[in-house]
Enzyme design. Structure first.
Site, PDB file in Angstrom:
ATOM      1  CD  GLU A 156      -4.682   3.690   4.189  1.00 52.66           C
ATOM      2  OE1 GLU A 156      -5.793   4.161   4.510  1.00 52.66           O
ATOM      3  OE2 GLU A 156      -3.620   4.299   4.382  1.00 52.66           O
ATOM      4  CG  ASN A 198       0.345   1.920  -0.316  1.00 50.88           C
ATOM      5  OD1 ASN A 198       1.465   1.519  -0.033  1.00 50.88           O
ATOM      6  ND2 ASN A 198      -0.118   3.084   0.104  1.00 50.88           N
ATOM      7  CG  HIS A 233       2.567   4.917   9.173  1.00 51.00           C
ATOM      8  ND1 HIS A 233       2.904   6.098   8.550  1.00 51.00           N
ATOM      9  CD2 HIS A 233       1.687   4.298   8.345  1.00 51.00           C
ATOM     10  CE1 HIS A 233       2.257   6.199   7.407  1.00 51.00           C
ATOM     11  NE2 HIS A 233       1.509   5.117   7.254  1.00 51.00           N
ATOM     12  CD  GLU A 262       2.034   6.563   3.502  1.00 56.81           C
ATOM     13  OE1 GLU A 262       1.948   7.018   4.657  1.00 56.81           O
ATOM     14  OE2 GLU A 262       1.056   6.304   2.794  1.00 56.81           O
ATOM     15  CG  ASP A 264       5.632   8.116   9.185  1.00 59.19           C
ATOM     16  OD1 ASP A 264       5.056   7.941   8.103  1.00 59.19           O
ATOM     17  OD2 ASP A 264       5.183   7.694  10.268  1.00 59.19           O
TER      18      ASP A 264
END
Length: 277
Positions: A156, A198, A233, A262, A264
């Site tokens: 990030e 990432n 996300h 990730e 979700d």
């Protein structure tokens, strides 16, 4: 590697592509359903799993990512002290269950102790902070050399606003060179691990364009970078499929592997977009 954070057990049916002549495969194991497509993984906070959780892990996943135990705050709380007890246990458990490990993360602006940037009562100078970053990466990545498949080296670093890079202590202390220097240190510590940048939101322009420029600069600086991790996300009724495909294509055209590090997917709306949920 695709790291998939799943919240329920799913029955999956994989159908063949038209005209390929492959038999239909039905399975209740996600890892088997996608075994010829990508590596499916999950994030773990630790190794204290009850029997049902352990069975779920073995049934569905082929990879694990430590949720917090490899972050600097946990593994390197003081300059002269490392604590590998929790990540060591996770890596050992993964090995005993035939799972590969993605290391997360070596350099991040969050969950990073202030001592990295301090020199007594004042801010540490550039060279001192840079050396501390190199030493941290050499020790942590070196400790797991040969035991992890990949690393999220820098996490990030791209700005959500108008700037190219996030205004972090790493940037203010070292300058934008902290990103390629981190990748160089990671490669020296573990020559065989796959090295990833990432971030979240990089499937969407203009942040995607910033990430592409950053990764080009990293390669121009002679630093090794193997791929990019897109944090997914998303919300069920607003998944940006076209933008995700465009981002994967754009990163591939730069010679980079792409992971969904990730994933979700909310079924209810929420106030915040991105990682801050």
């Amino acid at each position: 590697m695709l790291c998939f954070m799943v919240r329920m057990s799913l029955l999956v049916t994989i159908l063949p592509q038209p005209g390929r002549g492959e038999p239909t495969t039905k399975t209740d194991s996600l890892r088997e359903a996608f075994s010829n497509t990508f590596l499916l993984g999950t994030a773990l906070s630790g190794t204290r799993l009850n029997p049902a959780e352990r069975d779920l892990l073995r049934l569905h996943f082929r990879a694990v990512t430590p949720e917090n135990s490899m972050k600097a705050q946990s593994v390197h709380p003081e300059e002269s002290r490392y604590d590998f007890s929790r990540p060591d246990a996770l890596v050992a458990m993964a090995g005993s269950n035939g799972l590969v490990v993605n290391g997360h993360t070596l350099v991040w602006h969050f969950q990073c102790p202030d001592w990295f940037f301090a020199d007594g009562g004042k801010a540490a100078g550039r060279e001192r902070v840079l050396q501390r970053m190199r030493d941290h990466i050499a020790t942590v990545a070196g400790h797991y050399a040969g035991r992890v498949q990949s690393w999220d080296v820098v996490n990030e670093a791209v700005s959500d606003g108008n700037d190219e890079l996030r205004n972090s202590k790493w940037l203010s202390s070292i300058g934008p060179e902290f990103v390629p220097e981190a990748f160089k240190a990671a490669r020296a510590a573990d020559p065989k691990a796959r090295l990833y940048y990432n971030d979240y939101g990089i499937e969407l322009p203009p942040k995607r364009d910033k990430a592409l420029r950053l990764l080009r600069d990293v390669k121009k600086a002679g630093a090794p970078v193997d791929g990019v991790g897109i944090q997914g996300h998303w919300q069920l009724d607003r998944i940006p499929f076209r933008e995700i495909e465009a981002a994967i294509t754009a990163f591939h055209e730069e010679g980079l592997e792409v992971a969904i590090t990730e994933l979700d997917i909310d079924v209810c709306s929420r106030a915040n977009e991105g990682a801050d949920a």
